[in-house]
Design a protein around this motif. Structure first.
Motif, mmCIF file in Angstrom:
data_model
loop_
_atom_site.group_PDB
_atom_site.id
_atom_site.type_symbol
_atom_site.label_atom_id
_atom_site.label_comp_id
_atom_site.label_asym_id
_atom_site.label_seq_id
_atom_site.Cartn_x
_atom_site.Cartn_y
_atom_site.Cartn_z
ATOM 1 N N SER A 26 11.246 1.220 -13.451
ATOM 2 C CA SER A 26 10.352 2.281 -14.087
ATOM 3 C C SER A 26 9.380 2.761 -12.943
ATOM 4 O O SER A 26 9.176 1.965 -11.966
ATOM 5 C CB SER A 26 9.263 1.721 -15.356
ATOM 6 N N ILE A 27 9.007 3.977 -12.991
ATOM 7 C CA ILE A 27 7.972 4.615 -12.260
ATOM 8 C C ILE A 27 6.745 4.532 -12.981
ATOM 9 O O ILE A 27 6.493 4.897 -14.139
ATOM 10 C CB ILE A 27 8.232 5.911 -12.022
ATOM 11 N N ASN A 28 5.595 4.115 -12.542
ATOM 12 C CA ASN A 28 4.448 3.821 -13.132
ATOM 13 C C ASN A 28 3.256 4.967 -12.946
ATOM 14 O O ASN A 28 3.747 5.976 -13.088
ATOM 15 C CB ASN A 28 3.756 2.480 -13.169
ATOM 16 N N GLY A 29 2.309 4.449 -12.366
ATOM 17 C CA GLY A 29 1.199 5.556 -11.847
ATOM 18 C C GLY A 29 1.805 6.220 -10.942
ATOM 19 O O GLY A 29 2.283 5.917 -9.876
ATOM 20 N N MET A 30 1.524 7.602 -10.778
ATOM 21 C CA MET A 30 1.630 8.376 -9.764
ATOM 22 C C MET A 30 0.427 9.193 -8.983
ATOM 23 O O MET A 30 -0.541 9.526 -10.135
ATOM 24 C CB MET A 30 3.050 9.409 -9.809
ATOM 25 N N ALA A 31 0.349 9.589 -7.844
ATOM 26 C CA ALA A 31 -0.749 10.206 -7.645
ATOM 27 C C ALA A 31 -0.430 11.365 -6.510
ATOM 28 O O ALA A 31 0.733 11.080 -5.660
ATOM 29 C CB ALA A 31 -1.992 9.218 -7.067
ATOM 30 N N TRP A 32 -1.548 12.155 -5.970
ATOM 31 C CA TRP A 32 -1.351 13.091 -4.779
ATOM 32 C C TRP A 32 -2.536 12.391 -4.073
ATOM 33 O O TRP A 32 -3.817 12.266 -4.462
ATOM 34 C CB TRP A 32 -1.428 14.253 -5.333
ATOM 35 N N HIS A 33 -2.457 12.310 -2.623
ATOM 36 C CA HIS A 33 -3.254 12.134 -1.891
ATOM 37 C C HIS A 33 -3.291 13.086 -0.750
ATOM 38 O O HIS A 33 -2.145 13.880 -0.745
ATOM 39 C CB HIS A 33 -2.997 10.658 -1.135
ATOM 40 N N ARG A 34 -4.239 13.369 -0.033
ATOM 41 C CA ARG A 34 -4.162 14.476 1.174
ATOM 42 C C ARG A 34 -5.056 13.931 2.371
ATOM 43 O O ARG A 34 -5.793 12.813 2.362
ATOM 44 C CB ARG A 34 -4.859 15.864 0.800
ATOM 45 N N ALA A 92 -4.568 20.345 4.378
ATOM 46 C CA ALA A 92 -4.182 18.812 4.572
ATOM 47 C C ALA A 92 -2.724 18.783 4.606
ATOM 48 O O ALA A 92 -2.184 19.471 3.953
ATOM 49 C CB ALA A 92 -4.978 18.027 3.615
ATOM 50 N N VAL A 93 -2.176 17.591 4.773
ATOM 51 C CA VAL A 93 -1.015 17.149 4.295
ATOM 52 C C VAL A 93 -1.302 16.408 3.132
ATOM 53 O O VAL A 93 -1.852 15.559 3.101
ATOM 54 C CB VAL A 93 -0.292 16.180 5.438
ATOM 55 N N TYR A 94 -0.491 16.808 1.994
ATOM 56 C CA TYR A 94 -0.463 16.208 0.599
ATOM 57 C C TYR A 94 0.720 15.066 0.578
ATOM 58 O O TYR A 94 1.921 15.477 0.935
ATOM 59 C CB TYR A 94 -0.424 17.242 -0.257
ATOM 60 N N TYR A 95 0.399 13.887 0.125
ATOM 61 C CA TYR A 95 1.377 12.981 0.123
ATOM 62 C C TYR A 95 1.455 12.502 -1.466
ATOM 63 O O TYR A 95 0.136 12.465 -2.100
ATOM 64 C CB TYR A 95 0.859 11.653 0.745
ATOM 65 N N CYS A 96 2.668 12.430 -1.961
ATOM 66 C CA CYS A 96 2.867 11.701 -3.103
ATOM 67 C C CYS A 96 3.094 10.308 -3.037
ATOM 68 O O CYS A 96 3.499 9.756 -2.109
ATOM 69 C CB CYS A 96 4.093 12.363 -3.765
ATOM 70 N N ASN A 97 2.440 9.452 -3.981
ATOM 71 C CA ASN A 97 2.358 7.905 -4.202
ATOM 72 C C ASN A 97 3.043 7.742 -5.649
ATOM 73 O O ASN A 97 2.439 8.212 -6.542
ATOM 74 C CB ASN A 97 1.163 7.437 -3.884
#
Length: 120
Positions: free
Chosen positions: A30-38, A91-96
């Protein structure tokens, strides 16, 4: 292992909009919480927006009212709609993603990042 691939970054003028996408693929339970960071040059990586598997969201104060995170669980994809962009959003935006493996252990995965540049 899970791979995260971001797309949708680019160059936009202040006041413009972009939509980022992050697709999770690979083998997992499963994929649980996901987020964007920068992360801007010379600065730390900060949370922008997060979404749980049930759709609960939270945002950094600096983007509230301008950015919207959403999720398509069937596609293992999250999106970040960014409106009224400002130069300070550059910024560089990262998915987590929080992942549960088929062996039932949990780990965190990062994407490679996508550049967002907002010109004044």
């Amino acid at each position: 292992q899970v791979q995260l691939v971001e797309s949708g970054g680019g160059l936009v003028q202040a006041g413009g909009s972009l939509r980022l996408s992050c697709v999770a693929s690979g083998s997992f339970l499963s994929i649980n919480g996901m987020a964007w960071h920068r992360q801007a040059p010379g600065k730390q990586r900060d949370l922008v927006a997060a979404i749980t598997s049930s759709g609960r969201t939270n945002y950094a104060d600096s983007v509230k009212g301008r950015f919207t995170i959403s999720r398509d669980n069937a596609k293992n994809t999250i999106y970040l709609r960014m409106n009224s962009l400002k130069p300070e959003d550059t910024a560089v935006y990262y998915c987590n993603a929080g992942v549960t493996s088929r062996g039932n252990y949990a780990y965190s995965r990062w994407g490679q990042g996508t550049q967002v540049t907002v010109s004044s």
